[in-house]
Each structure stands twice: as structure tokens, then as C-alpha cells.
Design a protein around this motif. Sequence first.
Motif, PDB file in Angstrom:
ATOM      1  N   GLU A  28     -11.744   5.506  -7.691  1.00  0.00           N
ATOM      2  CA  GLU A  28     -10.694   6.479  -7.355  1.00  0.00           C
ATOM      3  C   GLU A  28      -9.325   5.810  -7.550  1.00  0.00           C
ATOM      4  N   THR A  29      -8.829   5.834  -8.780  1.00  0.00           N
ATOM      5  CA  THR A  29      -7.534   5.218  -9.079  1.00  0.00           C
ATOM      6  C   THR A  29      -6.865   5.978 -10.221  1.00  0.00           C
ATOM      7  N   SER A  30      -5.665   5.555 -10.576  1.00  0.00           N
ATOM      8  CA  SER A  30      -4.974   6.201 -11.696  1.00  0.00           C
ATOM      9  C   SER A  30      -4.109   5.176 -12.415  1.00  0.00           C
ATOM     10  N   GLU A  32      -1.173   5.660 -13.244  1.00  0.00           N
ATOM     11  CA  GLU A  32       0.145   5.722 -12.582  1.00  0.00           C
ATOM     12  C   GLU A  32       0.190   4.792 -11.369  1.00  0.00           C
ATOM     13  N   TRP A  33      -0.884   4.803 -10.536  1.00  0.00           N
ATOM     14  CA  TRP A  33      -0.905   3.940  -9.340  1.00  0.00           C
ATOM     15  C   TRP A  33      -0.851   2.467  -9.763  1.00  0.00           C
ATOM     16  N   ILE A  34      -1.695   2.095 -10.740  1.00  0.00           N
ATOM     17  CA  ILE A  34      -1.771   0.681 -11.137  1.00  0.00           C
ATOM     18  C   ILE A  34      -0.424   0.218 -11.711  1.00  0.00           C
ATOM     19  N   SER A  36       2.638   1.540 -11.244  1.00  0.00           N
ATOM     20  CA  SER A  36       3.771   1.557 -10.312  1.00  0.00           C
ATOM     21  C   SER A  36       3.624   0.497  -9.224  1.00  0.00           C
ATOM     22  N   ARG A  37       2.382   0.170  -8.803  1.00  0.00           N
ATOM     23  CA  ARG A  37       2.189  -0.824  -7.738  1.00  0.00           C
ATOM     24  C   ARG A  37       2.115  -2.252  -8.247  1.00  0.00           C
ATOM     25  N   THR A  38       1.761  -2.433  -9.537  1.00  0.00           N
ATOM     26  CA  THR A  38       1.533  -3.804 -10.023  1.00  0.00           C
ATOM     27  C   THR A  38       2.277  -4.133 -11.323  1.00  0.00           C
ATOM     28  N   VAL A 112      -7.193 -22.082  -7.306  1.00  0.00           N
ATOM     29  CA  VAL A 112      -7.180 -20.646  -7.608  1.00  0.00           C
ATOM     30  C   VAL A 112      -5.927 -20.287  -8.427  1.00  0.00           C
ATOM     31  N   CYS A 113      -5.171 -19.287  -8.007  1.00  0.00           N
ATOM     32  CA  CYS A 113      -4.039 -18.836  -8.849  1.00  0.00           C
ATOM     33  C   CYS A 113      -2.938 -19.884  -8.963  1.00  0.00           C
ATOM     34  N   ALA A 114      -2.902 -20.841  -8.033  1.00  0.00           N
ATOM     35  CA  ALA A 114      -1.911 -21.917  -8.113  1.00  0.00           C
ATOM     36  C   ALA A 114      -2.444 -23.098  -8.928  1.00  0.00           C
ATOM     37  N   ASP A 151     -14.724  -1.831  -5.913  1.00  0.00           N
ATOM     38  CA  ASP A 151     -13.572  -2.054  -5.024  1.00  0.00           C
ATOM     39  C   ASP A 151     -12.273  -1.822  -5.807  1.00  0.00           C
ATOM     40  N   ARG A 152     -11.687  -0.637  -5.613  1.00  0.00           N
ATOM     41  CA  ARG A 152     -10.487  -0.284  -6.387  1.00  0.00           C
ATOM     42  C   ARG A 152      -9.287  -1.163  -6.033  1.00  0.00           C
ATOM     43  N   THR A 153      -9.343  -1.783  -4.841  1.00  0.00           N
ATOM     44  CA  THR A 153      -8.187  -2.583  -4.418  1.00  0.00           C
ATOM     45  C   THR A 153      -8.117  -3.937  -5.143  1.00  0.00           C
ATOM     46  N   GLN A 214      -7.096  -9.200   0.909  1.00  0.00           N
ATOM     47  CA  GLN A 214      -6.212  -8.343   1.692  1.00  0.00           C
ATOM     48  C   GLN A 214      -4.855  -8.360   0.973  1.00  0.00           C
ATOM     49  N   GLY A 215      -4.749  -7.488  -0.020  1.00  0.00           N
ATOM     50  CA  GLY A 215      -3.622  -7.541  -0.956  1.00  0.00           C
ATOM     51  C   GLY A 215      -2.263  -7.508  -0.289  1.00  0.00           C
ATOM     52  N   ASN A 216      -2.128  -6.615   0.672  1.00  0.00           N
ATOM     53  CA  ASN A 216      -0.818  -6.438   1.296  1.00  0.00           C
ATOM     54  C   ASN A 216      -0.367  -7.695   2.040  1.00  0.00           C
ATOM     55  N   ALA A 217      -1.305  -8.363   2.726  1.00  0.00           N
ATOM     56  CA  ALA A 217      -0.957  -9.593   3.455  1.00  0.00           C
ATOM     57  C   ALA A 217      -0.610 -10.713   2.474  1.00  0.00           C
ATOM     58  N   PRO A 249       6.712 -17.273 -13.801  1.00  0.00           N
ATOM     59  CA  PRO A 249       5.947 -17.142 -12.561  1.00  0.00           C
ATOM     60  C   PRO A 249       4.476 -16.840 -12.811  1.00  0.00           C
ATOM     61  N   HIS A 250       3.667 -17.058 -11.780  1.00  0.00           N
ATOM     62  CA  HIS A 250       2.298 -16.540 -11.783  1.00  0.00           C
ATOM     63  C   HIS A 250       2.383 -15.028 -11.921  1.00  0.00           C
ATOM     64  N   GLN A 251       1.543 -14.477 -12.791  1.00  0.00           N
ATOM     65  CA  GLN A 251       1.638 -13.049 -13.121  1.00  0.00           C
ATOM     66  C   GLN A 251       0.598 -12.270 -12.321  1.00  0.00           C
ATOM     67  N   ALA A 252       0.916 -11.957 -11.072  1.00  0.00           N
ATOM     68  CA  ALA A 252      -0.009 -11.172 -10.240  1.00  0.00           C
ATOM     69  C   ALA A 252       0.470  -9.747 -10.088  1.00  0.00           C
ATOM     70  N   ASN A 253       1.775  -9.591  -9.907  1.00  0.00           N
ATOM     71  CA  ASN A 253       2.313  -8.275  -9.579  1.00  0.00           C
ATOM     72  C   ASN A 253       3.803  -8.271  -9.938  1.00  0.00           C
ATOM     73  N   LEU A 254       4.227  -7.295 -10.717  1.00  0.00           N
ATOM     74  CA  LEU A 254       5.631  -7.238 -11.152  1.00  0.00           C
ATOM     75  C   LEU A 254       6.580  -7.155  -9.960  1.00  0.00           C
ATOM     76  N   ARG A 255       6.114  -6.517  -8.877  1.00  0.00           N
ATOM     77  CA  ARG A 255       6.987  -6.399  -7.695  1.00  0.00           C
ATOM     78  C   ARG A 255       7.180  -7.763  -7.020  1.00  0.00           C
ATOM     79  N   ILE A 256       6.151  -8.615  -7.029  1.00  0.00           N
ATOM     80  CA  ILE A 256       6.296  -9.970  -6.470  1.00  0.00           C
ATOM     81  C   ILE A 256       7.222 -10.795  -7.369  1.00  0.00           C
ATOM     82  N   GLY A 279      -2.577  -8.624 -17.089  1.00  0.00           N
ATOM     83  CA  GLY A 279      -3.065  -8.519 -15.716  1.00  0.00           C
ATOM     84  C   GLY A 279      -2.949  -9.873 -15.040  1.00  0.00           C
ATOM     85  N   ASN A 280      -3.650 -10.034 -13.915  1.00  0.00           N
ATOM     86  CA  ASN A 280      -3.642 -11.308 -13.191  1.00  0.00           C
ATOM     87  C   ASN A 280      -4.787 -12.172 -13.725  1.00  0.00           C
ATOM     88  N   THR A 281      -4.442 -13.235 -14.445  1.00  0.00           N
ATOM     89  CA  THR A 281      -5.474 -14.132 -15.001  1.00  0.00           C
ATOM     90  C   THR A 281      -5.563 -15.431 -14.195  1.00  0.00           C
TER      91      THR A 281
HETATM   92  O1  UT7 Z   1      -3.014 -13.890  -7.668  1.00  0.00           O
HETATM   93  C1  UT7 Z   1      -3.324 -14.271  -6.371  1.00  0.00           C
HETATM   94  C2  UT7 Z   1      -2.371 -13.691  -5.435  1.00  0.00           C
HETATM   95  N1  UT7 Z   1      -2.545 -12.273  -5.348  1.00  0.00           N
HETATM   96  C3  UT7 Z   1      -1.507 -11.491  -5.282  1.00  0.00           C
HETATM   97  O2  UT7 Z   1      -0.401 -11.965  -5.387  1.00  0.00           O
HETATM   98  C4  UT7 Z   1      -1.721 -10.036  -5.022  1.00  0.00           C
HETATM   99  C5  UT7 Z   1      -0.787  -9.614  -3.947  1.00  0.00           C
HETATM  100  N2  UT7 Z   1      -0.927  -8.225  -3.584  1.00  0.00           N
HETATM  101  C6  UT7 Z   1      -0.573  -7.197  -4.384  1.00  0.00           C
HETATM  102  O3  UT7 Z   1      -0.221  -7.374  -5.528  1.00  0.00           O
HETATM  103  C7  UT7 Z   1      -0.546  -5.813  -3.783  1.00  0.00           C
HETATM  104  O4  UT7 Z   1      -0.697  -5.910  -2.393  1.00  0.00           O
HETATM  105  C8  UT7 Z   1      -1.644  -4.857  -4.355  1.00  0.00           C
HETATM  106  C9  UT7 Z   1      -1.303  -4.477  -5.775  1.00  0.00           C
HETATM  107  C10 UT7 Z   1      -2.987  -5.554  -4.308  1.00  0.00           C
HETATM  108  C11 UT7 Z   1      -1.701  -3.585  -3.539  1.00  0.00           C
HETATM  109  O5  UT7 Z   1      -0.421  -2.970  -3.474  1.00  0.00           O
HETATM  110  P1  UT7 Z   1       0.201  -2.509  -2.077  1.00  0.00           P
HETATM  111  O6  UT7 Z   1       1.458  -1.825  -2.377  1.00  0.00           O
HETATM  112  O7  UT7 Z   1       0.235  -3.713  -1.193  1.00  0.00           O
HETATM  113  O8  UT7 Z   1      -0.831  -1.452  -1.588  1.00  0.00           O
HETATM  114  P2  UT7 Z   1      -1.722  -1.456  -0.258  1.00  0.00           P
HETATM  115  O9  UT7 Z   1      -2.775  -2.498  -0.329  1.00  0.00           O
HETATM  116  O10 UT7 Z   1      -0.832  -1.420   0.931  1.00  0.00           O
HETATM  117  O11 UT7 Z   1      -2.420  -0.051  -0.393  1.00  0.00           O
HETATM  118  C12 UT7 Z   1      -1.669   1.171  -0.408  1.00  0.00           C
HETATM  119  C13 UT7 Z   1      -2.622   2.329  -0.622  1.00  0.00           C
HETATM  120  C14 UT7 Z   1      -3.846   2.270   0.266  1.00  0.00           C
HETATM  121  O12 UT7 Z   1      -4.180   3.586   0.653  1.00  0.00           O
HETATM  122  P3  UT7 Z   1      -3.778   4.120   2.119  1.00  0.00           P
HETATM  123  O13 UT7 Z   1      -4.444   3.184   3.089  1.00  0.00           O
HETATM  124  O14 UT7 Z   1      -2.275   4.057   2.167  1.00  0.00           O
HETATM  125  O15 UT7 Z   1      -4.333   5.501   2.133  1.00  0.00           O
HETATM  126  C15 UT7 Z   1      -4.912   1.750  -0.655  1.00  0.00           C
HETATM  127  O16 UT7 Z   1      -6.213   2.154  -0.281  1.00  0.00           O
HETATM  128  O17 UT7 Z   1      -3.104   2.308  -1.973  1.00  0.00           O
HETATM  129  C16 UT7 Z   1      -4.515   2.390  -1.959  1.00  0.00           C
HETATM  130  N3  UT7 Z   1      -5.050   1.709  -3.127  1.00  0.00           N
HETATM  131  C17 UT7 Z   1      -5.242   2.316  -4.314  1.00  0.00           C
HETATM  132  N4  UT7 Z   1      -5.014   3.579  -4.720  1.00  0.00           N
HETATM  133  C18 UT7 Z   1      -5.302   3.859  -6.004  1.00  0.00           C
HETATM  134  C19 UT7 Z   1      -5.402   0.403  -3.224  1.00  0.00           C
HETATM  135  N5  UT7 Z   1      -5.834   0.152  -4.475  1.00  0.00           N
HETATM  136  C20 UT7 Z   1      -5.728   1.316  -5.164  1.00  0.00           C
HETATM  137  C21 UT7 Z   1      -6.016   1.692  -6.491  1.00  0.00           C
HETATM  138  N6  UT7 Z   1      -5.780   2.971  -6.868  1.00  0.00           N
HETATM  139  N7  UT7 Z   1      -6.495   0.817  -7.415  1.00  0.00           N
END
Ligand code: UT7
Length: 323
Positions: A28-30, A32-34, A36-38, A112-114, A151-153, A214-217, A249-256, A279-281
Motif C-alpha cells: 500500500e504505497t504510491s 507520490e508518497w515515496i 515526496s517523503r524520500t 552499516v550505512c556509515a 513492509d512498506r516502511t 523505526q524510520g522517524n526516530a 552525504p549518505h543518500q538515505a533521504n533527500l529531506r535529511i 535509493g539508499n545503498t
Molecule cells: O540509511 C540508514 C539511515 N536511515 C535513514 O536515514 C532513514 C531515516 N528515515 C526516513 O528517511 C524517514 O523516516 C522515512 C522515509 C523512513 C519515513 O518518512 P516519515 O516522514 O518519517 O514518515 P513516518 O515514518 O512518520 O510515517 C508517516 C506515515 C505513516 O502513516 P500514519 O501512521 O501517519 O497513518 C506510515 O505508515 O506514512 C506511512 N508510510 C507509508 N505510506 C505510504 C510509511 N511508509 C509508507 C509508504 N507508502 N511506503
Amino acid sequence: MTRAVIRGTGHYLPERVVPNAEFEAKVETSDEWIRSRTGIEQRHFAAPGQTTSDLAIRAAQAALDDAGMTAAEIEAIIVATSTPDFTFPSVATMVQAGLGSTAGFAFDVQAVCAGFVFALAQANALIVSGQAARVLVIGAETFSRIMDWNDRTTCVLFGDGAGAVVLEAQPGAGTPADRGILAADLNSDGRHRELLYVDGGVSSTGTAGVLKMQGNAVFKHAVQKLAETAHRALDKAGLTPADVDWIVPHQANLRIITATADRMGVPMERVVVTVQTHGNTSAASIPLALSVGRQRGQIKAGDLVVTEAIGGGLAWGSVVLRW
Ligand code: UT7
């Protein structure tokens, strides 16, 4: 004094390109979500049977060709990876054999990523201490092999690939104007193990396991710790963010990446970004970005480059070098 100077770069990406749209059918993803969030638009996945050492050997040969060196001239090979072909031997020894060399020594680094930042710092220590004059440092991963495809996360974030650099001992004056590695800052804090880990292993489950995050943490730790470690490394080198030509930088997320550049006061025009297409390699992301940044004509001789990364452990760090 002796400095570890980058003489060549190279990379290899597996042929199969996987756009975000492919995940829409699986979880369950799109797209657009991937995006805009990464910032991620696509990633590469290794073919069945294609291993981390296969990718590493291709990247290593490209870096040797770029440096105009042969494998026989390399005195140490370090591979940063968390996805080795086998529990042992090291990927690095497989790379050594794959390059047709019996010279010197080879070992893996696992942060790991470091991992690439840690490996670069170890290569620098080998060169500065006189143990090796030419070191091949590779980051290579097949994270597609440790994904939970339900695991979509996590499954939409990672990709496979390898990047490599050749470092050589060269004399320096001991000033920040020297070419080569000028400073490193390495850190880890094992209390945060549960934020990013793989749930299997040799002495626990006897399986490879799958990645849990735990992506957000992790995001919050990344935004704070990456700018801090980059500042510390610059400080150790006697430099400031105003001296920086490129953040790689390490390429995990454009917002980071954007938030870290912002905290350092470095504009995004001076940041090498490849996360959209790779993506994140993990440990491969920085050497991939160094090599691609060179190919794009972004990084030039004399430029001051800051690399920074964070990943499972947590482990994080930064290396400052002049190209
Ligand atoms: O390389 C090693 C280090 N790793 C990183 O640096 C990764 C660090 N973390 C991140 O890049 C971001 O935290 C993520 C990209 C993993 C997630 O972004 P976020 O803005 O932190 O989203 P979130 O985890 O707070 O989730 C927001 C919502 C959640 O839904 P609810 O609880 O608000 O209803 C998630 O379930 O987005 C949902 N979600 C998704 N929706 C659609 C999580 N993954 C997806 C997905 N598609 N693939």
C-alpha cells in the motif's frame, strides 16, 4: 607529513532499474508518497545470483582504471558492507582474488550505512602510519536481499550498488591546504540498536534476517548528528563550513540531506545528490556519489569535500578531504 590522497573513483550499478511504480502493486504505497517523503524515484536491484563481491569487483576495477593503477600495486583492500556474500571469508578477500591480485591484505568493515566513512578513516590510518601506501576502499551492498517485501516502511527505500576509491600516500605540508584526508570524526551509540537492525544472524537465528527500522526516530537522530559530526571533522581540520566546496552525504533521504546542508549553512548547489536514482545503498551510497559527482564534473581537483553518514548501531561519522 603523509596524506592519503584520492587518486581514482569508480562505481557499478546492477542493470535492473526498479521505478517506484513497481511497489504500488506489492504494498500500500504510491510513487507520490515515496518521492515526496524520500526524494527516491528509482533504485537498482542485483540480478539473481549477482552478489555483493560481483558489484564490488566491477566498482574496484573502474576505480583502478581511473587511477591508472593495477591491482598488484594495491597494498590493502577494505570493503564496507553489511550484506556480504558469505558469513566468511570477507568480501574484501574475494575482491582481491577477483582482481587477480595476491598483494597486500584485505578485510571488511561493518558499520552499516556509515561503513564507507569508517572504512575511509581506517584507510587513512593505514596510510598515515606507513602500513600501506595504496589502499582500495569499496562500499558495496545488496540490501535487496534483506528486505521484508511486505513492509512498506522499508522495502521502498533501499537499493543495490557499489562504489570505490583508490587512495595513495603523498607528502603534505600538514596544513588544511593539503590534498588528501584532512580529518575524520567517528561515533557510535549501541543503546539505539532497536531503531535499525536486521532480525537474523549467525549466532542468533542462523538466518540472514530482514531489515527493521523505526524510520522517524532514525530521521531525528540523523538530522541532529550528521551536522554535528561534520562540524567536528571540519573543526579538527582547521576549517569551517564556509570552506566547503561539496558535501557528499549518505543518500538515505533527500529531506535529511537538505536539513543537514541547511544546518551547516551550505547551499544545496554544493551538495552531490544521487538518492533519486540510487535509493539508499547503505555503505555504497557515498562512494557511488563521489564517483557520479566526478563524472558529472561537480568535484574537481583542489575542492574541499565533506562526507557524512549515519546508520544502524547507531554508528555515524564524517571525513573531510581535499580532492
Ligand atoms: O540509511 C540508514 C539511515 N536511515 C535513514 O536515514 C532513514 C531515516 N528515515 C526516513 O528517511 C524517514 O523516516 C522515512 C522515509 C523512513 C519515513 O518518512 P516519515 O516522514 O518519517 O514518515 P513516518 O515514518 O512518520 O510515517 C508517516 C506515515 C505513516 O502513516 P500514519 O501512521 O501517519 O497513518 C506510515 O505508515 O506514512 C506511512 N508510510 C507509508 N505510506 C505510504 C510509511 N511508509 C509508507 C509508504 N507508502 N511506503
